[in-house]
Motif scaffolding. Sequence first.
Motif, PDB file in Angstrom:
ATOM      1  N   GLY A 194       0.804  -1.219   0.000  1.00 13.06           N
ATOM      2  CA  GLY A 194       0.000   0.000   0.000  1.00 13.06           C
ATOM      3  C   GLY A 194       0.834   1.264   0.000  1.00 13.06           C
ATOM      4  O   GLY A 194       0.402   2.306  -0.500  1.00 13.06           O
ATOM      5  N   ASP A 195       2.028   1.198   0.547  1.00 16.19           N
ATOM      6  CA  ASP A 195       2.913   2.365   0.585  1.00 16.19           C
ATOM      7  C   ASP A 195       3.847   2.428  -0.626  1.00 16.19           C
ATOM      8  O   ASP A 195       4.746   3.265  -0.680  1.00 16.19           O
ATOM      9  CB  ASP A 195       3.716   2.368   1.880  1.00 16.19           C
ATOM     10  N   GLY A 196       3.659   1.516  -1.596  1.00 11.28           N
ATOM     11  CA  GLY A 196       4.462   1.529  -2.813  1.00 11.28           C
ATOM     12  C   GLY A 196       5.753   0.750  -2.747  1.00 11.28           C
ATOM     13  O   GLY A 196       6.507   0.725  -3.716  1.00 11.28           O
ATOM     14  N   THR A 197       6.030   0.100  -1.633  1.00 12.01           N
ATOM     15  CA  THR A 197       7.266  -0.667  -1.508  1.00 12.01           C
ATOM     16  C   THR A 197       7.067  -2.102  -1.995  1.00 12.01           C
ATOM     17  O   THR A 197       5.965  -2.640  -1.986  1.00 12.01           O
ATOM     18  CB  THR A 197       7.756  -0.709  -0.042  1.00 12.01           C
ATOM     19  N   ALA A 198       8.175  -2.713  -2.397  1.00  8.43           N
ATOM     20  CA  ALA A 198       8.125  -4.103  -2.840  1.00  8.43           C
ATOM     21  C   ALA A 198       7.829  -5.009  -1.657  1.00  8.43           C
ATOM     22  O   ALA A 198       8.270  -4.762  -0.536  1.00  8.43           O
ATOM     23  CB  ALA A 198       9.465  -4.485  -3.473  1.00  8.43           C
ATOM     24  N   GLN A 199       7.056  -6.067  -1.929  1.00  2.55           N
ATOM     25  CA  GLN A 199       6.736  -7.024  -0.873  1.00  2.55           C
ATOM     26  C   GLN A 199       6.603  -8.418  -1.460  1.00  2.55           C
ATOM     27  O   GLN A 199       6.281  -8.575  -2.630  1.00  2.55           O
ATOM     28  CB  GLN A 199       5.426  -6.650  -0.179  1.00  2.55           C
ATOM     29  N   MET A 200       6.844  -9.416  -0.624  1.00  2.00           N
ATOM     30  CA  MET A 200       6.588 -10.798  -1.036  1.00  2.00           C
ATOM     31  C   MET A 200       5.106 -11.050  -0.849  1.00  2.00           C
ATOM     32  O   MET A 200       4.519 -10.655   0.158  1.00  2.00           O
ATOM     33  CB  MET A 200       7.403 -11.774  -0.191  1.00  2.00           C
ATOM     34  N   VAL A 201       4.476 -11.689  -1.813  1.00  2.00           N
ATOM     35  CA  VAL A 201       3.054 -11.988  -1.747  1.00  2.00           C
ATOM     36  C   VAL A 201       2.805 -12.981  -0.615  1.00  2.00           C
ATOM     37  O   VAL A 201       3.541 -13.955  -0.455  1.00  2.00           O
ATOM     38  CB  VAL A 201       2.559 -12.577  -3.084  1.00  2.00           C
ATOM     39  N   ASP A 202       1.762 -12.735   0.180  1.00  2.00           N
ATOM     40  CA  ASP A 202       1.375 -13.645   1.256  1.00  2.00           C
ATOM     41  C   ASP A 202       0.516 -14.748   0.664  1.00  2.00           C
ATOM     42  O   ASP A 202      -0.606 -14.517   0.213  1.00  2.00           O
ATOM     43  CB  ASP A 202       0.610 -12.885   2.333  1.00  2.00           C
ATOM     44  N   VAL A 203       1.034 -15.970   0.646  1.00  2.00           N
ATOM     45  CA  VAL A 203       0.298 -17.099   0.082  1.00  2.00           C
ATOM     46  C   VAL A 203      -0.240 -18.031   1.168  1.00  2.00           C
ATOM     47  O   VAL A 203      -0.732 -19.109   0.860  1.00  2.00           O
ATOM     48  CB  VAL A 203       1.182 -17.900  -0.919  1.00  2.00           C
ATOM     49  N   SER A 204      -0.190 -17.596   2.410  1.00  2.00           N
ATOM     50  CA  SER A 204      -0.559 -18.486   3.511  1.00  2.00           C
ATOM     51  C   SER A 204      -2.009 -18.951   3.467  1.00  2.00           C
ATOM     52  O   SER A 204      -2.322 -20.040   3.935  1.00  2.00           O
ATOM     53  CB  SER A 204      -0.257 -17.826   4.862  1.00  2.00           C
ATOM     54  N   ALA A 205      -2.898 -18.177   2.884  1.00  2.00           N
ATOM     55  CA  ALA A 205      -4.308 -18.559   2.830  1.00  2.00           C
ATOM     56  C   ALA A 205      -4.635 -19.435   1.617  1.00  2.00           C
ATOM     57  O   ALA A 205      -5.741 -19.977   1.525  1.00  2.00           O
ATOM     58  CB  ALA A 205      -5.185 -17.308   2.801  1.00  2.00           C
ATOM     59  N   LYS A 206      -3.696 -19.593   0.712  1.00  2.00           N
ATOM     60  CA  LYS A 206      -3.940 -20.405  -0.488  1.00  2.00           C
ATOM     61  C   LYS A 206      -3.832 -21.884  -0.150  1.00  2.00           C
ATOM     62  O   LYS A 206      -3.047 -22.282   0.707  1.00  2.00           O
ATOM     63  CB  LYS A 206      -2.912 -20.055  -1.576  1.00  2.00           C
ATOM     64  N   GLY A 207      -4.591 -22.685  -0.864  1.00  2.00           N
ATOM     65  CA  GLY A 207      -4.519 -24.128  -0.690  1.00  2.00           C
ATOM     66  C   GLY A 207      -3.406 -24.733  -1.512  1.00  2.00           C
ATOM     67  O   GLY A 207      -2.989 -24.174  -2.531  1.00  2.00           O
TER      68      GLY A 207
END
Length: 156
Positions: free
Chosen positions: A9-22
């Motif tokens: 949201g602040d424009g910085t790079a982030q790793m995608v959170d995949v914890s909720a994916k099956g």
Amino acid sequence: MSKLTHIGGDGTAQMVDVSAKGDTVREAHAEGIIRMAKEVLDAIKANAMKKGDVLATARIAGIMAAKKTSDLIPLCHPLEISKVAVEFEFLKDGIRAETMVRLTGKTGVEMEALTAVSTALLTIYDMSKAMQKDMLISDIRLLSKTGGKSGDWTAE
């Protein structure tokens, strides 16, 4: 246009959170070509290179690269890969490499397949450069991927 998944949201790079994916079975295939002079190709075929067995070494390098992709490509998740295969096909003017990577997990393995094929081709170059410096690595691309929310995809 869809929201960018690697930008916070602040424009910085982030790793995608995949914890909720099956977890699903995911597989990706990639290919690339290295073009070279007939003399170099013949030496590789004859296993006559001074540095050793070019294709055996390139196969191991490709497998290792797939396992290390998250160390090389920013924001890629470290994955528990269950299978990596690296195959070679002799062309009249070079070698085509194809890789396959598979796992059961929350994220795809496209980058691992592409990293594996790139590294396999770079290893062929490294082991053959004493004979030819102007070999051409080209046509690296994803051939197909299966699994995950976006489903299956195959190149035309």
